[in-house]
Design a protein around this motif. Structure first.
Motif, PDB file in Angstrom:
ATOM      1  N   SER A  33      -4.341  16.374   5.991  1.00 61.93           N
ATOM      2  CA  SER A  33      -5.525  17.094   6.468  1.00 61.93           C
ATOM      3  C   SER A  33      -6.607  17.043   5.392  1.00 61.93           C
ATOM      4  O   SER A  33      -7.795  16.939   5.689  1.00 61.93           O
ATOM      5  CB  SER A  33      -5.189  18.539   6.842  1.00 61.93           C
ATOM      6  OG  SER A  33      -4.617  19.203   5.756  1.00 61.93           O
ATOM      7  N   ASP A  34      -6.184  17.066   4.145  1.00 57.71           N
ATOM      8  CA  ASP A  34      -7.139  16.921   3.051  1.00 57.71           C
ATOM      9  C   ASP A  34      -7.837  15.561   3.147  1.00 57.71           C
ATOM     10  O   ASP A  34      -9.036  15.446   2.934  1.00 57.71           O
ATOM     11  CB  ASP A  34      -6.411  17.053   1.712  1.00 57.71           C
ATOM     12  CG  ASP A  34      -7.381  17.150   0.552  1.00 57.71           C
ATOM     13  OD1 ASP A  34      -8.021  18.207   0.441  1.00 57.71           O
ATOM     14  OD2 ASP A  34      -7.518  16.179  -0.199  1.00 57.71           O
ATOM     15  N   LYS A  93     -10.538  15.496   6.051  1.00 55.06           N
ATOM     16  CA  LYS A  93     -11.592  16.509   6.126  1.00 55.06           C
ATOM     17  C   LYS A  93     -13.002  15.935   6.057  1.00 55.06           C
ATOM     18  O   LYS A  93     -13.956  16.585   6.454  1.00 55.06           O
ATOM     19  CB  LYS A  93     -11.398  17.562   5.037  1.00 55.06           C
ATOM     20  CG  LYS A  93     -11.671  17.072   3.631  1.00 55.06           C
ATOM     21  CD  LYS A  93     -11.341  18.163   2.632  1.00 55.06           C
ATOM     22  CE  LYS A  93     -11.489  17.656   1.221  1.00 55.06           C
ATOM     23  NZ  LYS A  93     -10.978  18.575   0.232  1.00 55.06           N
ATOM     24  N   TYR A  94     -13.135  14.688   5.549  1.00 58.79           N
ATOM     25  CA  TYR A  94     -14.489  14.139   5.459  1.00 58.79           C
ATOM     26  C   TYR A  94     -15.013  13.640   6.798  1.00 58.79           C
ATOM     27  O   TYR A  94     -16.185  13.333   6.932  1.00 58.79           O
ATOM     28  CB  TYR A  94     -14.536  13.022   4.410  1.00 58.79           C
ATOM     29  CG  TYR A  94     -14.235  13.548   3.042  1.00 58.79           C
ATOM     30  CD1 TYR A  94     -15.169  14.319   2.362  1.00 58.79           C
ATOM     31  CD2 TYR A  94     -13.000  13.338   2.446  1.00 58.79           C
ATOM     32  CE1 TYR A  94     -14.882  14.855   1.115  1.00 58.79           C
ATOM     33  CE2 TYR A  94     -12.706  13.866   1.200  1.00 58.79           C
ATOM     34  CZ  TYR A  94     -13.650  14.622   0.544  1.00 58.79           C
ATOM     35  OH  TYR A  94     -13.366  15.160  -0.679  1.00 58.79           O
ATOM     36  N   ASP A  96     -16.258  26.177   3.893  1.00 59.51           N
ATOM     37  CA  ASP A  96     -17.524  25.465   3.818  1.00 59.51           C
ATOM     38  C   ASP A  96     -18.390  25.758   5.043  1.00 59.51           C
ATOM     39  O   ASP A  96     -19.428  25.132   5.244  1.00 59.51           O
ATOM     40  CB  ASP A  96     -17.290  23.957   3.667  1.00 59.51           C
ATOM     41  CG  ASP A  96     -16.309  23.427   4.705  1.00 59.51           C
ATOM     42  OD1 ASP A  96     -16.027  24.151   5.666  1.00 59.51           O
ATOM     43  OD2 ASP A  96     -15.834  22.292   4.553  1.00 59.51           O
ATOM     44  N   VAL A 126     -20.517  12.757   0.122  1.00 63.18           N
ATOM     45  CA  VAL A 126     -19.824  13.511  -0.921  1.00 63.18           C
ATOM     46  C   VAL A 126     -19.158  12.501  -1.832  1.00 63.18           C
ATOM     47  O   VAL A 126     -18.403  11.653  -1.382  1.00 63.18           O
ATOM     48  CB  VAL A 126     -18.747  14.437  -0.326  1.00 63.18           C
ATOM     49  CG1 VAL A 126     -17.998  15.144  -1.428  1.00 63.18           C
ATOM     50  CG2 VAL A 126     -19.373  15.436   0.619  1.00 63.18           C
ATOM     51  N   SER A 127     -19.492  12.590  -3.115  1.00 72.69           N
ATOM     52  CA  SER A 127     -18.988  11.585  -4.033  1.00 72.69           C
ATOM     53  C   SER A 127     -17.525  11.843  -4.356  1.00 72.69           C
ATOM     54  O   SER A 127     -17.178  12.827  -4.991  1.00 72.69           O
ATOM     55  CB  SER A 127     -19.845  11.634  -5.297  1.00 72.69           C
ATOM     56  OG  SER A 127     -19.201  10.965  -6.324  1.00 72.69           O
ATOM     57  N   TYR A 184     -25.641  12.111  -7.253  1.00 74.39           N
ATOM     58  CA  TYR A 184     -26.417  12.322  -6.046  1.00 74.39           C
ATOM     59  C   TYR A 184     -27.863  11.989  -6.349  1.00 74.39           C
ATOM     60  O   TYR A 184     -28.246  11.836  -7.502  1.00 74.39           O
ATOM     61  CB  TYR A 184     -26.259  13.754  -5.575  1.00 74.39           C
ATOM     62  CG  TYR A 184     -24.838  14.054  -5.214  1.00 74.39           C
ATOM     63  CD1 TYR A 184     -24.294  13.509  -4.066  1.00 74.39           C
ATOM     64  CD2 TYR A 184     -24.035  14.836  -6.029  1.00 74.39           C
ATOM     65  CE1 TYR A 184     -22.976  13.749  -3.732  1.00 74.39           C
ATOM     66  CE2 TYR A 184     -22.721  15.077  -5.706  1.00 74.39           C
ATOM     67  CZ  TYR A 184     -22.194  14.532  -4.554  1.00 74.39           C
ATOM     68  OH  TYR A 184     -20.896  14.763  -4.211  1.00 74.39           O
ATOM     69  N   PRO A 207     -24.170  17.240  -2.575  1.00 77.90           N
ATOM     70  CA  PRO A 207     -24.445  16.350  -1.453  1.00 77.90           C
ATOM     71  C   PRO A 207     -25.804  16.680  -0.820  1.00 77.90           C
ATOM     72  O   PRO A 207     -26.238  17.830  -0.907  1.00 77.90           O
ATOM     73  CB  PRO A 207     -23.312  16.657  -0.478  1.00 77.90           C
ATOM     74  CG  PRO A 207     -22.337  17.490  -1.195  1.00 77.90           C
ATOM     75  CD  PRO A 207     -23.015  18.103  -2.367  1.00 77.90           C
ATOM     76  N   LEU A 262     -27.411  18.058   1.488  1.00 77.97           N
ATOM     77  CA  LEU A 262     -27.138  18.902   2.652  1.00 77.97           C
ATOM     78  C   LEU A 262     -28.379  19.239   3.461  1.00 77.97           C
ATOM     79  O   LEU A 262     -28.331  19.350   4.680  1.00 77.97           O
ATOM     80  CB  LEU A 262     -26.445  20.200   2.205  1.00 77.97           C
ATOM     81  CG  LEU A 262     -25.048  20.005   1.637  1.00 77.97           C
ATOM     82  CD1 LEU A 262     -24.489  21.310   1.146  1.00 77.97           C
ATOM     83  CD2 LEU A 262     -24.127  19.413   2.677  1.00 77.97           C
ATOM     84  N   GLU A 280     -29.136  16.343   5.696  1.00 77.53           N
ATOM     85  CA  GLU A 280     -28.199  16.338   6.815  1.00 77.53           C
ATOM     86  C   GLU A 280     -28.597  17.384   7.854  1.00 77.53           C
ATOM     87  O   GLU A 280     -28.621  17.128   9.056  1.00 77.53           O
ATOM     88  CB  GLU A 280     -26.800  16.618   6.276  1.00 77.53           C
ATOM     89  CG  GLU A 280     -25.711  16.655   7.320  1.00 77.53           C
ATOM     90  CD  GLU A 280     -24.448  17.320   6.795  1.00 77.53           C
ATOM     91  OE1 GLU A 280     -23.693  16.651   6.090  1.00 77.53           O
ATOM     92  OE2 GLU A 280     -24.223  18.507   7.092  1.00 77.53           O
ATOM     93  N   SER A 314     -25.708  26.638   0.754  1.00 78.91           N
ATOM     94  CA  SER A 314     -25.673  25.601  -0.265  1.00 78.91           C
ATOM     95  C   SER A 314     -27.040  24.945  -0.405  1.00 78.91           C
ATOM     96  O   SER A 314     -27.362  24.378  -1.428  1.00 78.91           O
ATOM     97  CB  SER A 314     -24.631  24.575   0.122  1.00 78.91           C
ATOM     98  OG  SER A 314     -24.508  24.524   1.521  1.00 78.91           O
ATOM     99  N   TYR A 335     -23.683  27.377  -5.294  1.00 78.34           N
ATOM    100  CA  TYR A 335     -23.269  26.700  -6.502  1.00 78.34           C
ATOM    101  C   TYR A 335     -24.372  25.892  -7.156  1.00 78.34           C
ATOM    102  O   TYR A 335     -24.185  25.281  -8.154  1.00 78.34           O
ATOM    103  CB  TYR A 335     -22.069  25.813  -6.219  1.00 78.34           C
ATOM    104  CG  TYR A 335     -22.341  24.724  -5.246  1.00 78.34           C
ATOM    105  CD1 TYR A 335     -22.782  23.484  -5.696  1.00 78.34           C
ATOM    106  CD2 TYR A 335     -22.197  24.929  -3.875  1.00 78.34           C
ATOM    107  CE1 TYR A 335     -23.051  22.478  -4.806  1.00 78.34           C
ATOM    108  CE2 TYR A 335     -22.469  23.927  -2.995  1.00 78.34           C
ATOM    109  CZ  TYR A 335     -22.889  22.697  -3.456  1.00 78.34           C
ATOM    110  OH  TYR A 335     -23.169  21.700  -2.582  1.00 78.34           O
TER     111      TYR A 335
END
Lengths: 458, 261
Positions: A28-29, A32-33, A66, A273-274, A285, A293, A295, A298, A430, A436
Motif C-alpha cells: 500500500s505504501d 500511494k502515489y 495528507d 513528489v521526489s 522542487y 511538491p 501543490l 496541482e 500545505s 511544513y
C-alpha cells in the motif's frame, strides 16, 4: 497443472513467508502515489446473493493524514518491476524490499475490509512482473476469484498495463468497474526522457481499446438488457505535474483532448513528489517552491479541470500562449471573471444557466436551484445564501432585481481583485504554508515578484 | 385566534399533529409546537394532539400523493432533525403547496420562508447521514454479528437501513445510536427494523473475535501507510473528517482522535 496455476505459484514465491501485515504495508505504501481513489461512476444494487453495491457519486470512507480520501483498498499486486521509470519508487534499479500478494490474500483483504465498511472496493495496480501479460493474467485471476468465488459486487478499479494483449484487457474489463492507463507525463518527449520503457503510442493504445470496447458494449446492453457491462464506470488517467517543463496551458490542453477524444471520465494530476535521485529528474522542487511538491499548481489544475467538465469552459478561455500559467493568487474562475468584467454584473433573475455557471461563487447545484426558484418568484440576496451561493465572492458579479447587494460595490478590476484577495481562498494547508513550509505562493514556475507587483497593481 | 397544536417530539407525534392541523386549520393561520419546548404566547389557542398511528399513515399518503416522492423524502429528512421549528415549517410547506400551480414542485420554491427552512434542515440531516455512510465502522462480535456504534446529532438511523441492507444482505448487523439510544437491526435475508427504548449490554459489544483484532490491525497499518508525508495536511483532513466523528473510528481511536503519524 495448468499455466495459470503455475504462474500463481511463481508469484507466491516472491513474498513467501512474509506476514500479511508486512505485505500490506509495503504494497500500500508503494501504491500511494497513484492519485485516483474515487469509487464513482456506477450505480449498482446488490442482488442479494453476495456482498456489496455501488453508488454513482462514490463514497469516501476515511481521510488520510495528507487529507486525501481513502475510498478503495489501494494496493499493488506486486512491487516487482522490470521497468525503470525514473520518477517511480518501484523502478527496477531501486533497492527496495519486494513482495507480492496472492490472489486469495487480495480477495480476503478486500472482503474483510469491505464488510467492516472500511472501504468501497478495491484499487488494484501492479508493478510489472516478468511481462505485462504475465502480470495482467495474475490480476485477471484475482478479479475473477473476487467476483465469482467471493461474490463481491462492490467497486473495482484496475490499472491496465501498457503492452498487454487486447483480449486480456477485454476480459478484465468485464470484471472491473473502472480501468485506467496512466499517461504518466503530459508530452511524448517527457515520457521518452523519464520513462524509457513506455511510449506514448503504447499508452494510448489500451486507452483507445477500452473506449471502443465501451462503445460496443453500450450497444450490446441496449439490445440485451442483461448483457455484462464493460468498464461501466469509464476510464481515467493521471499525469505527473512538475517533473518536466510543460506549462499549465499545455497540460490543460492535453486534459481537454483526453476528455473529448478518448471520452475519459477523469484526468488526475499528481504533484511530483521526489522519491528518487536521478540526473534526468529535477534536482529539487522548482526553484523557490519552498522545498515541497508543487501543490498549488496541482490545485489550480484540478480547479480548471472542474471548469472544463462541469462549467462549460474551454481550455483556451482560461489560458493562452501569452498567459500559459495559472494565476497563483486567484482561482481560475475568479481570474476569468476579472478578465471579462464587460460581461458582469449578471442579473440573477434573468441570466441564462450557462452564464450563471460562470459567476464566481455560483456552483452547478446552486445555479440549478436559482433557475428553478426564480420560476416561482423573485430571487433575492437572502435566498441566494440558502441556495448555497458563496456570497463573499458572488457579490461583485451579481445583481438581484437590478441592485447590487451593497451599493458601494463597483465593477472595477482593481477594486474587485483587492476584495477577492482580502476574502481569502481556502487553500490546502500545505499550500498556505501553515504546516511544513513557509510560503508557497511561488509554486508557479514563472512566478516572480514582478508578476506579483503587476497583479496587485492591476 | 391562532391555533397551535402541541405534540411530542417523536415522528408519530409530529405526524399526528400534522393530521389534526391539516384537518381543522388548513385554511387558517396555525402552527405546531412541541409540548416540552413550547413558549406560550398571547392570543394563541393551544390544542393537545392525541397520537395515533393511523393519523401518521394518512399524512404519509397525503404528502406522497400531493407533493410527490422527492418532496416526501425532503420532508422526511427535515423531520429527523432536532430543530424546534421543524414540524411547524413542514405544516406551512403543506399549506403553501396548495397555492402553487404544480404542488409537486413546492420544494423548488426556495424563496418561500417555510420551504427554505425545510430545505435547510433536510440538507443538514442528509449531509450528516451521508457522512455516516462513509464513517460507520463495523466490528465482528463473538457470534458473528457486525456491530457499530455512532453518536449522530440527528436521528439518522433510518437513513442507513436500505443502504446497508442492500450492501450486506447475508450479514447480521446492528448500528447503535448512542445519542438517541436507538438501534437499527438487520438479520440475514430479512428487512431491517428500528428499535428504541432498549438498553444496550455494553459488555457484549466489547467481546470481539480474534479475526476482528487482526483485521483492525491491518486496517490501521494500511491507513498509516497510504498517506504521503510530503503532502501532510491536517486541516484538510479535519475539513473532510471532523473530529467528533473520530471517537467511533478505529483508525483514530488509539491516537486520541487527533492525528496519525
Amino acid at each position: 497443472m495448468n499455466g495459470m496455476e503455475e504462474k500463481r505459484m511463481a508469484a507466491d514465491k516472491i513474498g513467501i513467508g512474509m506476514p500479511i501485515f508486512e505485505k500490506l504495508k509495503i504494497l500500500s505504501d508503494a501504491a500511494k502515489y497513484d492519485v485516483s481513489c474515487t469509487s464513482s461512476g456506477v450505480d449498482r444494487q446488490g442482488d442479494g446473493t453476495g456482498i456489496g453495491n455501488c453508488h454513482a457519486a462514490g463514497i469516501c470512507h476515511s481521510f488520510a493524514a495528507d487529507g486525501r480520501c481513502v475510498s478503495l483498498l489501494k494496493i499493488l499486486f506486486t512491487n516487482e518491476c522490470i521497468f525503470d521509470c525514473k520518477y517511480c519508487v518501484n523502478r527496477s534499479s531501486n533497492d527496495v524490499e519486494r513482495t507480492s500478494f496472492t490472489p486469495d490474500e487480495v480477495c480476503t483483504l478486500t472482503i474483510e475490509f469491505y464488510r467492516r465498511n472500511y472501504i468501497e472496493g478495491l484499487f488494484l495496480s501492479s508493478g510489472i512482473l516478468k511481462s505485462p501479460n504475465y502480470t495482467m493474467e495474475l490480476i485477471y485471476a484475482t478479479l475473477y476469484k473476487l467476483r465469482h468465488t467471493y461474490h463481491f459486487q462492490g467497486y473495482i478499479h484496475v490499472k491496465a498495463i501498457p503492452g498487454t494483449d487486447a483480449e486480456l484487457i477485454r476480459r478484465i474489463g468485464f470484471l472491473a468497474d473502472r480501468m485506467s492507463v496512466n499517461l504518466e507525463l503530459p508530452t511524448a518527449e517527457s515520457l521518452r526522457l523519464l520513462a524509457p520503457h513506455k511510449t506514448r503510442k503504447n499508452i494510448l493504445a489500451p486507452m483507445r481499446l477500452v473506449q471502443n470496447a465501451m462503445a460496443e458494449n453500450k450497444q450490446e446492453v441496449a439490445l440485451y438488457r442483461n448483457a455484462p457491462h464493460f468498464v461501466p464506470a469509464g476510464q481515467s488517467t493521471q499525469m505527473i505535474i512538475g517533473a518536466t517543463p510543460e506549462n499549465d496551458y499545455q497540460i490543460l490542453n492535453v486534459a481537454e483532448s483526453l476528455y473529448q477524444k478518448f471520452g475519459l471520465k477523469r484526468v488526475f494530476y499528481s504533484a511530483y513528489v521526489s522519491v528518487n535521485k536521478d540526473a534526468a529528474l529535477p534536482v529539487k522542487y522548482q526553484e523557490g517552491a519552498g522545498g515541497g511538491p508543487p501543490l498549488l499548481r496541482e490545485h489550480r489544475l484540478y480547479q480548471a479541470d472542474w471548469l472544463l467538465r462541469f462549467y462549460r469552459f474551454e481550455a483556451h478561455e482560461l489560458l493562452d500562449e501569452k498567459n500559459p500559467n495559472f494565476n497563483v493568487l486567484l482561482d481560475p474562475k475568479c481570474d476569468w471573471a476579472i478578465r471579462h468584467l464587460e460581461q458582469f454584473p449578471v442579473e440573477v433573475n434573468k441570466a441564462g444557466y450557462e452564464m450563471l455557471l460562470r459567476v464566481p461563487g455560483v456552483g452547478v447545484k446552486s445555479a440549478l436551484r436559482i433557475v428553478k426558484a426564480r420560476r416561482m418568484g423573485n430571487v433575492k440576496f437572502e435566498d441566494l445564501k440558502r441556495m448555497g451561493v458563496v456570497l463573499k465572492r458572488a457579490v461583485y458579479f451579481l445583481t438581484c432585481n437590478g441592485r447590487m447587494m451593497y451599493p458601494s460595490v463597483k465593477i472595477d478590476e482593481d477594486y474587485i481583485t483587492r476584495n477577492l484577495l482580502n476574502v481569502g481562498e481556502r487553500l490546502p494547508d500545505s499550500v498556505t504554508g501553515l504546516s511544513y513550509r513557509q510560503l508557497s505562493l511561488f509554486d508557479d514556475q514563472n512566478f516572480t515578484p514582478r508578476t506579483l507587483q503587476n497583479i496587485v497593481a492591476g | 385566534m391562532r391555533k397551535v397544536y402541541l405534540c411530542g417530539q417523536t415522528m408519530n407525534g409530529i405526524y399526528s399533529a400534522l393530521y389534526d392541523a391539516w384537518k381543522s386549520s388548513r385554511d387558517e393561520e396555525a402552527g405546531i409546537a412541541f409540548t416540552d419546548t413550547v413558549e406560550h404566547q398571547l392570543f394563541c389557542e393551544y390544542v393537545e394532539v392525541v397520537e395515533d398511528r393511523r393519523k401518521g399513515v394518512a399524512v404519509d399518503k397525503l404528502i406522497r400523493d400531493h407533493l410527490g416522492e422527492k418532496a416526501y423524502w425532503d420532508i422526511y429528512h427535515a423531520l429527523l432533525s432536532e430543530d424546534a421549528k421543524r414540524a411547524d415549517a413542514v405544516f406551512h410547506v403543506l399549506q403553501d403547496a396548495r397555492a402553487v400551480k404544480d404542488s409537486k414542485r413546492i420544494m423548488e420554491h426556495l424563496t418561500n420562508p417555510a420551504v427554505g427552512k425545510v430545505f435547510e434542515l433536510k440538507r443538514r440531516v442528509a449531509n450528516e447521514a451521508h457522512l455516516f455512510l462513509e464513517f460507520i465502522r463495523f466490528r465482528e462480535l463473538e457470534g458473528g454479528v457486525m456491530f457499530s456504534e455512532i453518536s449522530p446529532r440527528n436521528r439518522v438511523l433510518t437513513c442507513f437501513g436500505d443502504h446497508f441492507g442492500n450492501r450486506f444482505p447475508l450479514e447480521n448487523w446492528m448500528i447503535y445510536d448512542k445519542t438517541h439510544k436507538e438501534a437499527l437491526l438487520h438479520r440475514a435475508r430479512a428487512p431491517w427494523i428500528l428499535i428504541s427504548g432498549e438498553e444496550l449490554d455494553e459488555e457484549l459489544t466489547k467481546r470481539v473475535t480474534e479475526r476482528e483484532k487482526e483485521f483492525a490491525c491491518l486496517w490501521r497499518g494500511f491507513f498509516q501507510a497510504i498517506a504521503i508525508e510530503e503532502r501532510r495536511n491536517p486541516s484538510c483532513q479535519r475539513t473532510h473528517l471532523p473530529l467528533h466523528f473520530r471517537k467511533d473510528m478505529l483508525e483514530f481511536d488509539d491516537m486520541g482522535g487527533v492525528e496519525v503519524f
